[in-house]
Design an enzyme around this catalytic site. Structure first.
Site, PDB file in Angstrom:
ATOM      1  N   GLU A   1       0.818  -1.215   0.000  1.00 12.11           N
ATOM      2  CA  GLU A   1       0.000   0.000   0.000  1.00 12.11           C
ATOM      3  C   GLU A   1       0.854   1.267   0.000  1.00 12.11           C
ATOM      4  OE1 GLU A   1       0.230  -2.548   2.255  1.00 12.11           O
ATOM      5  OE2 GLU A   1      -1.030  -2.039   3.971  1.00 12.11           O
TER       6      GLU A   1
ATOM      7  N   CYS B   1      -0.915  -1.908   8.256  1.00  8.62           N
ATOM      8  CA  CYS B   1      -0.139  -1.773   9.494  1.00  8.62           C
ATOM      9  C   CYS B   1      -0.129  -0.311   9.935  1.00  8.62           C
ATOM     10  CB  CYS B   1       1.295  -2.260   9.260  1.00  8.62           C
ATOM     11  SG  CYS B   1       2.255  -1.154   8.190  1.00  8.62           S
TER      12      CYS B   1
END
Length: 169
Positions: A55, A83
């Protein structure tokens, strides 16, 4: 209008690319006005860069494509819950919508461990949709880590066999 499942399948294809090169199979795409403007997969091992998450790379590519750090009007599709680092990048890039497949109970910061994407103290929040093709996303990770464990077990067995052989000489 294309569905979340359609776009998640593209992210899954990115995750498979990661697995094919020995990376943790996580894929991400960014969509704006129905068009995929960036796609990426994990490259931490390949680049030896701890920030080379799918990402994070997709956000960088989308920013370059749009010539703007503000990714307003974009949707981020990820095969695994982001995360803490990637959640921070999502907030800082102003992505308004995040769609992910599998939850990450050990590191997820979009609802599992904490919810940075909905943190009211930030000046931006993202709407989050979870569980899109969750089983398929989870299975990629399960198979990948099972294969790694089997390879490690095989290596340990071979090492023990070699040590026994040397011990007899």
């Amino acid at each position: 209008m294309l569905t979340d499942q359609f776009y998640m399948k593209i992210a899954i294809e990115e995750a498979k690319k990661a697995a094919n090169i020995g990376e943790v199979p996580i894929g991400a795409i960014i969509v704006r006005d129905g068009e995929v403007i960036s796609r990426a997969h994990n490259l931490r091992e390949s680049t030896q860069n701890p920030t080379a998450h799918a990402e994070h790379i997709a956000i960088q590519k989308a920013s370059q494509y749009l010539k703007s750090w503000r990714l307003e009007g974009c949707k981020l599709y990820i095969t695994l819950e982001p995360c803490v680092m990637c959640s921070g990048s999502i907030v800082m890039s102003r992505i308004p919508e995040v769609i992910y497949g599998a939850k990450d109970p050990k590191g997820g910061c979009a609802g599992s461990l904490m919810d940075l994407l909905q943190e009211s103290r930030f000046n931006h929040r993202a709407n989050v949709k979870t569980g899109i093709l969750e089983e398929e996303c989870s299975e990629l990770l399960k198979v990948f880590f099972k294969d790694i464990r089997q390879k490690k077990k095989l290596i340990r067995t071979e090492d023990n066999t070699n040590n026994e052989t040397f011990g007899r000489i």
